[in-house]
Scaffold this motif. Structure first.
Motif, PDB file in Angstrom:
ATOM      1  N   LEU A 187      48.593  45.265  41.631  1.00 59.62           N
ATOM      2  CA  LEU A 187      47.403  44.950  42.426  1.00 59.62           C
ATOM      3  C   LEU A 187      47.358  46.025  43.515  1.00 59.62           C
ATOM      4  O   LEU A 187      48.396  46.569  43.881  1.00 59.62           O
ATOM      5  N   ASN A 243      47.354  42.844  38.506  1.00 56.92           N
ATOM      6  CA  ASN A 243      45.955  43.302  38.445  1.00 56.92           C
ATOM      7  C   ASN A 243      45.021  42.436  37.596  1.00 56.92           C
ATOM      8  O   ASN A 243      43.845  42.772  37.443  1.00 56.92           O
ATOM      9  N   GLN A 288      41.964  45.647  46.749  1.00 58.33           N
ATOM     10  CA  GLN A 288      41.773  44.308  46.176  1.00 58.33           C
ATOM     11  C   GLN A 288      42.371  43.245  47.099  1.00 58.33           C
ATOM     12  O   GLN A 288      41.766  42.194  47.335  1.00 58.33           O
ATOM     13  N   THR A 310      39.080  39.182  43.960  1.00 58.69           N
ATOM     14  CA  THR A 310      39.502  40.525  44.383  1.00 58.69           C
ATOM     15  C   THR A 310      38.859  41.537  43.426  1.00 58.69           C
ATOM     16  O   THR A 310      39.410  42.599  43.193  1.00 58.69           O
ATOM     17  N   ALA A 311      37.709  41.198  42.848  1.00 54.10           N
ATOM     18  CA  ALA A 311      37.064  41.916  41.741  1.00 54.10           C
ATOM     19  C   ALA A 311      37.884  41.634  40.476  1.00 54.10           C
ATOM     20  O   ALA A 311      37.556  40.717  39.731  1.00 54.10           O
ATOM     21  N   GLU A 312      38.918  42.416  40.213  1.00 60.57           N
ATOM     22  CA  GLU A 312      39.920  42.051  39.214  1.00 60.57           C
ATOM     23  C   GLU A 312      41.207  41.779  39.974  1.00 60.57           C
ATOM     24  O   GLU A 312      41.468  42.409  41.002  1.00 60.57           O
ATOM     25  N   GLY A 313      42.014  40.872  39.467  1.00 62.15           N
ATOM     26  CA  GLY A 313      43.292  40.611  40.123  1.00 62.15           C
ATOM     27  C   GLY A 313      43.887  39.303  39.676  1.00 62.15           C
ATOM     28  O   GLY A 313      43.203  38.463  39.073  1.00 62.15           O
TER      29      GLY A 313
END
Ligand SMILES: *Cc1c(COP(=O)(O)O)cnc(C)c1O
Length: 351
Positions: free
Chosen positions: A225, A51, A229, A186-189
């Motif tokens: 994750l 993530n 995402q 993936t925005a956050e990842g």
């Protein structure tokens, strides 16, 4: 304006919406698909989605058996995550100074190994998207049995010799981040890639509470994750190479406009052009004048937290000097010619 930002298409939105309306929101089939896509793109055998880039670095350290009392070395010219990952494992961190490009210097590494016991692992950082000299670094560390992690948060889409960064030809593990400022988002990842089957299965277990086949076998985390995402990541991967090409074109235009008035970076067609870092003695004035510009990096060892650990000014003079002169000016696929031209004009006015 920021120095970098995401590029989101209608197709990206549709891909995410599809997952949102499906049965699986958390880790499911899209994660597997995204992992396979990244592994194939990089030419690595295994990929494990997590993530954040920070989580990938943490798991990389654990998988290479970094423990309390061990030493890990990295570059002072990076985001703090490159060093924090070792501290999470209770290990000690030290740094190796940089070369002209801002990357960890093989010469400085060789020199340091003459005076200090070798670390268990070395975290190299491909600063701005240009690969470190991995061949030289590996030939040095091999003499001491030092493990190598490539922090490739800047370098998805970059190449080194004939391979994509992430092939792990000269390292044990490579990590990526999919934060919105990076090559794809993936925005956050994040993800770690490796050619070692045991490392891949250990990382998969560690991201999911230490579980293997429904039983906990080690102390793991929730670093998973999710499919939302991953759907975004899969969709973004279709445009990765064009994103890099657009960044390269912007870098070439900056080179044309600015190379006679500031120190511009060496243009390397194998870089992913994550950052465009100019160097000048008038950095602070320029930073004021250019909206979105930022310093990469304030040296890790000079952050208050690291100073409390005993580090001080003067220990890594090249990284410290770099930090007084460097300025990252905006570079990202949707930056328009007009915006870029205005940035150049601002810089010309000041200098
Ligand atoms: C972005 C970045 C990270 C961490 O990524 P996150 O996904 O924000 O945790 C680590 N190292 C470097 C060099 C980075 O630029």
């Amino acid at each position: 304006m920021r120095y970098s930002q995401q590029t989101i298409s209608q197709e990206d939105c549709k891909a995410v919406e599809e997952v949102l309306l499906s049965e699986w929101l958390t880790q499911g089939p899209r994660v597997l698909e995204f992992e396979e896509l990244i592994a194939n793109y990089c030419g690595a055998s295994y990929a494990v989605g997590v993530n954040s880039g920070t989580a990938a670095l943490h798991l990389a350290c654990i998988c290479l058996d970094v423990k309390p009392e061990d030493k890990v070395w990295t570059s002072p010219n990076s985001f703090v995550a490159s060093a924090n990952c070792a501290l999470y494992c209770g290990a000690n961190v030290d740094f190796v100074d940089i070369d002209e490009s801002g990357n960890l210097s093989p010469e400085k590494l060789e020199e340091k190994l003459k005076h200090w016991p070798p670390p268990k692992a070395l975290v190299v950082v491909h600063f701005g998207g240009k690969s470190c000299d991995m061949e030289a670094i590996k030939s040095i560390t091999d003499n001491y049995g030092i493990k190598i992690i490539e922090d490739a948060s800047h370098a998805l889409g970059a190449s080194y010799i004939d391979n994509k960064v992430g092939s792990c030809r000269f390292s044990d593990i490579t990590t990526f981040s999919f934060h919105p400022i990076k090559s794809i988002t993936t925005a956050e990842g994040g993800m770690l890639v490796t050619n070692n089957k045991n490392i891949a299965s250990q990382a998969k277990s560690l991201r999911h509470a230490g579980f293997v086949n429904g039983r906990q076998h080690c102390l793991g985390f929730n670093y998973r994750l999710n499919d939302l995402q991953s759907a975004l990541g899969i969709s973004q991967m279709k445009r990765l190479d064009s994103f890099i090409a657009q960044r390269y074109q912007i870098a070439q235009e900056y080179e044309k406009r600015l190379s006679t008035i500031v120190e511009t970076p060496h243009l390397d067609h194998k870089s992913s052009h994550h950052l465009y870092v100019i160097k000048t003695n008038k950095r602070d004035q320029l930073k004021e004048a250019v909206s979105g510009s930022q310093v990469h990096y304030f040296p890790i060892h000079l952050h208050p937290y690291y100073k409390k650990l005993g580090f001080h000014q003067g220990q890594f003079p090249r990284a410290e000097e770099h930090a007084t002169k460097c300025l990252s000016i905006p570079i990202y696929p949707t930056l328009t010619e007009k915006e870029q031209s205005l940035i150049c004009k601002r810089i010309e006015q000041i200098l």
